[in-house]
Design an enzyme around this catalytic site. Sequence first.
Site, mmCIF file in Angstrom:
data_model
loop_
_atom_site.group_PDB
_atom_site.id
_atom_site.type_symbol
_atom_site.label_atom_id
_atom_site.label_comp_id
_atom_site.label_asym_id
_atom_site.label_seq_id
_atom_site.Cartn_x
_atom_site.Cartn_y
_atom_site.Cartn_z
ATOM 1 N N ASP A 131 95.211 15.361 40.382
ATOM 2 C CA ASP A 131 96.225 16.394 40.249
ATOM 3 C C ASP A 131 97.463 16.014 39.438
ATOM 4 N N CYS A 187 78.894 33.682 34.506
ATOM 5 C CA CYS A 187 79.550 34.806 35.183
ATOM 6 C C CYS A 187 78.860 36.141 34.880
ATOM 7 N N CYS A 190 79.741 39.924 36.043
ATOM 8 C CA CYS A 190 80.558 39.929 37.262
ATOM 9 C C CYS A 190 82.054 39.920 36.908
ATOM 10 N N CYS A 193 86.263 38.354 40.735
ATOM 11 C CA CYS A 193 87.524 37.626 40.920
ATOM 12 C C CYS A 193 88.699 38.435 40.356
ATOM 13 N N CYS A 239 96.646 30.708 47.495
ATOM 14 C CA CYS A 239 95.865 31.951 47.507
ATOM 15 C C CYS A 239 94.402 31.602 47.217
ATOM 16 N N CYS A 242 90.605 34.699 44.556
ATOM 17 C CA CYS A 242 89.649 34.662 43.435
ATOM 18 C C CYS A 242 88.523 33.670 43.684
HETATM 19 C C1 B12 Z 1 99.093 23.673 37.180
HETATM 20 C C2 B12 Z 1 98.010 23.855 38.212
HETATM 21 C C3 B12 Z 1 98.015 25.041 38.949
HETATM 22 C C4 B12 Z 1 98.911 26.217 38.597
HETATM 23 C C5 B12 Z 1 98.301 26.932 37.371
HETATM 24 C C6 B12 Z 1 96.796 27.250 37.554
HETATM 25 C C7 B12 Z 1 95.995 27.357 36.278
HETATM 26 N N1 B12 Z 1 94.942 28.154 36.296
HETATM 27 O O1 B12 Z 1 96.282 26.665 35.312
HETATM 28 C C8 B12 Z 1 98.888 27.035 39.921
HETATM 29 C C9 B12 Z 1 100.045 26.590 40.814
HETATM 30 C C10 B12 Z 1 98.945 28.530 39.762
HETATM 31 C C11 B12 Z 1 97.579 26.546 40.533
HETATM 32 C C12 B12 Z 1 96.846 27.278 41.441
HETATM 33 C C13 B12 Z 1 95.642 26.861 41.977
HETATM 34 N N2 B12 Z 1 95.119 25.634 41.872
HETATM 35 CO CO1 B12 Z 1 95.782 24.257 40.650
HETATM 36 N N3 B12 Z 1 96.187 22.903 39.382
HETATM 37 C C14 B12 Z 1 97.041 22.842 38.419
HETATM 38 C C15 B12 Z 1 96.868 21.535 37.626
HETATM 39 C C16 B12 Z 1 97.929 20.538 38.114
HETATM 40 C C17 B12 Z 1 96.925 21.694 36.095
HETATM 41 C C18 B12 Z 1 96.051 22.863 35.556
HETATM 42 C C19 B12 Z 1 96.313 23.170 34.104
HETATM 43 O O2 B12 Z 1 96.355 22.317 33.262
HETATM 44 N N4 B12 Z 1 96.511 24.450 33.804
HETATM 45 C C20 B12 Z 1 96.743 24.915 32.464
HETATM 46 C C21 B12 Z 1 95.617 25.882 32.010
HETATM 47 C C22 B12 Z 1 95.794 26.388 30.588
HETATM 48 O O3 B12 Z 1 94.475 25.118 32.021
HETATM 49 P P1 B12 Z 1 93.105 25.658 32.671
HETATM 50 O O4 B12 Z 1 93.213 27.022 33.235
HETATM 51 O O5 B12 Z 1 92.613 24.556 33.552
HETATM 52 O O6 B12 Z 1 92.277 25.831 31.338
HETATM 53 C C23 B12 Z 1 91.585 24.770 30.736
HETATM 54 C C24 B12 Z 1 90.119 25.118 30.646
HETATM 55 O O7 B12 Z 1 89.781 26.162 31.523
HETATM 56 C C25 B12 Z 1 89.914 25.487 29.234
HETATM 57 N N5 B12 Z 1 89.966 26.892 28.870
HETATM 58 C C26 B12 Z 1 90.411 27.943 29.552
HETATM 59 N N6 B12 Z 1 90.305 29.027 28.824
HETATM 60 C C27 B12 Z 1 89.763 28.641 27.649
HETATM 61 C C28 B12 Z 1 89.440 29.372 26.542
HETATM 62 C C29 B12 Z 1 88.912 28.692 25.424
HETATM 63 C C30 B12 Z 1 88.600 29.463 24.246
HETATM 64 C C31 B12 Z 1 88.680 27.280 25.482
HETATM 65 C C32 B12 Z 1 88.119 26.538 24.376
HETATM 66 C C33 B12 Z 1 89.019 26.584 26.626
HETATM 67 C C34 B12 Z 1 89.548 27.284 27.680
HETATM 68 O O8 B12 Z 1 90.957 24.893 28.503
HETATM 69 C C35 B12 Z 1 92.098 24.737 29.312
HETATM 70 C C36 B12 Z 1 92.776 23.434 29.022
HETATM 71 O O9 B12 Z 1 91.925 22.373 29.385
HETATM 72 C C37 B12 Z 1 95.417 21.102 38.064
HETATM 73 C C38 B12 Z 1 95.179 19.597 38.145
HETATM 74 C C39 B12 Z 1 94.964 18.997 36.767
HETATM 75 N N7 B12 Z 1 95.671 17.954 36.454
HETATM 76 O O10 B12 Z 1 94.142 19.504 36.006
HETATM 77 C C40 B12 Z 1 95.272 21.782 39.461
HETATM 78 C C41 B12 Z 1 93.898 22.348 39.817
HETATM 79 C C42 B12 Z 1 93.398 23.121 38.622
HETATM 80 N N8 B12 Z 1 94.207 23.292 40.893
HETATM 81 C C43 B12 Z 1 93.289 23.395 41.786
HETATM 82 C C44 B12 Z 1 93.271 24.351 42.846
HETATM 83 C C45 B12 Z 1 92.320 24.096 43.993
HETATM 84 C C46 B12 Z 1 94.109 25.471 42.788
HETATM 85 C C47 B12 Z 1 94.059 26.723 43.705
HETATM 86 C C48 B12 Z 1 92.655 27.162 44.092
HETATM 87 C C49 B12 Z 1 94.918 26.432 44.962
HETATM 88 C C50 B12 Z 1 95.078 27.627 45.900
HETATM 89 N N9 B12 Z 1 94.102 27.937 46.732
HETATM 90 O O11 B12 Z 1 96.129 28.248 45.912
HETATM 91 C C51 B12 Z 1 94.778 27.774 42.809
HETATM 92 C C52 B12 Z 1 93.775 28.507 41.899
HETATM 93 C C53 B12 Z 1 94.397 29.368 40.845
HETATM 94 C C54 B12 Z 1 93.448 29.611 39.665
HETATM 95 N N10 B12 Z 1 92.672 30.692 39.718
HETATM 96 O O12 B12 Z 1 93.424 28.795 38.739
HETATM 97 C C55 B12 Z 1 92.145 22.442 41.522
HETATM 98 C C56 B12 Z 1 90.969 23.244 40.964
HETATM 99 C C57 B12 Z 1 89.610 22.689 41.359
HETATM 100 C C58 B12 Z 1 88.517 23.491 40.722
HETATM 101 N N11 B12 Z 1 87.379 23.547 41.408
HETATM 102 O O13 B12 Z 1 88.668 24.031 39.655
HETATM 103 C C59 B12 Z 1 92.812 21.433 40.482
HETATM 104 C C60 B12 Z 1 91.860 20.852 39.433
HETATM 105 C C61 B12 Z 1 93.429 20.296 41.329
HETATM 106 C C62 B12 Z 1 92.394 19.275 41.810
HETATM 107 N N12 B12 Z 1 92.606 18.010 41.510
HETATM 108 O O14 B12 Z 1 91.423 19.605 42.439
HETATM 109 N N13 B12 Z 1 97.216 25.326 40.007
HETATM 110 S S1 SF4 Z 2 83.763 36.006 40.753
HETATM 111 FE FE1 SF4 Z 2 84.648 35.447 38.770
HETATM 112 S S2 SF4 Z 2 84.158 33.257 38.512
HETATM 113 FE FE2 SF4 Z 2 82.802 34.059 40.135
HETATM 114 S S3 SF4 Z 2 80.925 34.668 39.044
HETATM 115 FE FE3 SF4 Z 2 82.223 36.494 39.205
HETATM 116 S S4 SF4 Z 2 83.373 36.493 37.276
HETATM 117 FE FE4 SF4 Z 2 82.532 34.434 37.510
HETATM 118 S S1 SF4 Z 3 95.036 32.412 43.164
HETATM 119 FE FE1 SF4 Z 3 93.574 33.690 42.053
HETATM 120 S S2 SF4 Z 3 93.500 35.650 43.153
HETATM 121 FE FE2 SF4 Z 3 95.309 34.568 43.866
HETATM 122 S S3 SF4 Z 3 96.920 35.439 42.573
HETATM 123 FE FE3 SF4 Z 3 96.244 33.504 41.602
HETATM 124 S S4 SF4 Z 3 94.674 34.131 40.152
HETATM 125 FE FE4 SF4 Z 3 95.017 35.879 41.523
#
Ligand code: B12
Ligand code: SF4
Ligand code: SF4
Length: 311
Positions: A131, A187, A190, A193, A239, A242
């Site tokens: 993390d 996905c 679907c 989420c 939360c 999703c």
């Molecule tokens: C900041 C952060 C948050 C933020 C922002 C979330 C987000 N989606 O980015 C907040 C506080 C909202 C959050 C919430 C949650 N988080 Co969080 N969070 C992080 C953290 C520290 C960094 C994530 C990050 O870099 N985000 C920036 C965005 C841009 O990156 P990304 O969505 O991951 O996208 C990457 C890929 O998906 C890809 N990608 C996405 N779209 C596209 C499109 C194209 C074209 C391409 C090429 C690539 C691409 O590229 C992106 C960059 O690598 C990580 C730990 C870590 N160091 O990675 C944990 C982490 C992602 N979190 C985690 C968890 C469990 C959660 C929650 C479920 C907690 C909860 N129950 O409330 C929620 C889920 C929200 C969600 N739907 O994502 C877990 C996820 C585990 C998993 N199975 O995926 C992590 C990995 C922590 C861990 N060590 O387990 N989190």
């Molecule tokens: S709920 Fe969202 S992540 Fe899960 S299969 Fe459906 S579209 Fe994909």
């Molecule tokens: S954790 Fe998932 S369902 Fe909850 S507000 Fe964030 S993106 Fe929406």
Amino acid sequence: MVEQLNSIPTNSIKQKAKSLGFDLAAITSTEPLDTAHIENFKNWLAGGFNGEMSWLEKNIEKRFSPALLMPQAESIICTAINYKPLRNISAIASYALYQDYHTFIKQKLSELADFIKKEVSKELKFKICVDSVPLAERALAERAGLGFIGKNHILTNPQLGSFLLLGELITNLPLKPDEPLEQKDYCKNCNKCFDACPTGAIAANQPFDANKCVSYLTIEHKGRIAKKLRPKINCIFGCDKCITACPYNAQAPVCRNRDFKFSAERQKLTAEQILKLSEKDFDALFVNSAVHRTGLRQLKRNALIFVKNKT
Ligand code: B12
Ligand code: SF4
Ligand code: SF4
């Protein structure tokens, strides 16, 4: 080089990881992620979708080039633990009902490193990431083949679902990388989420918007929550909407890891009870939990909004 790669028994490392309680373990290289990821992330920041999480703007190079995180880094052991609870009935996100996963996973990865040092190579150098290290954990786990990244942005394993927490061991050992899962649209049509997200933080053809995400608002966002978002806050900490909505979790097994302590007391806690907690009660209930860092003041802020929305 190939000979050297094949000479290190990755199977014994993966077996040890499983015996330590990890549900998944696989290897990826420390090669940088492709430029599409970096561009996506930079555009995301430029759009202000990270809210107040300004720390995400630092160390961008390291986040996508793990070799920069440790001298002589060669490979990454990516792991995941399944934390799916038996019942998902709390207004506190499931992961926070367990003991703090950061310390738990770090401890297990440190035991894995001890094993590797003893049984595989005395030369092992390593860095543990859970993390807080600037590392694109989901993208790396996907490259190692642990799962795919769903429309909800969560790393999902087709068999184990997406109640998965990630941790990595960056090592100086040249381990043979695993392949990503077969490239396909997991996905399909679907959108469950998106439909389940209370605020539209995730939606079709739009980047993840942390400013609207209930997890961000209840955990990371300090100060007041904007009036227009308050009626949509239906959780007290984090939360799971999703994740819970995802069909991949319907048949997924529940957490079987007995060492990863779950608190039934926290699960039963109501918003009304949270509003009455003293600092002492809070410390006792949430010691060694992800909630503790957020503090009682913020938890009460969230509980108050939650209660108002119920009435
Ligand atoms: C900041 C952060 C948050 C933020 C922002 C979330 C987000 N989606 O980015 C907040 C506080 C909202 C959050 C919430 C949650 N988080 Co969080 N969070 C992080 C953290 C520290 C960094 C994530 C990050 O870099 N985000 C920036 C965005 C841009 O990156 P990304 O969505 O991951 O996208 C990457 C890929 O998906 C890809 N990608 C996405 N779209 C596209 C499109 C194209 C074209 C391409 C090429 C690539 C691409 O590229 C992106 C960059 O690598 C990580 C730990 C870590 N160091 O990675 C944990 C982490 C992602 N979190 C985690 C968890 C469990 C959660 C929650 C479920 C907690 C909860 N129950 O409330 C929620 C889920 C929200 C969600 N739907 O994502 C877990 C996820 C585990 C998993 N199975 O995926 C992590 C990995 C922590 C861990 N060590 O387990 N989190
Ligand atoms: S709920 Fe969202 S992540 Fe899960 S299969 Fe459906 S579209 Fe994909
Ligand atoms: S954790 Fe998932 S369902 Fe909850 S507000 Fe964030 S993106 Fe929406």
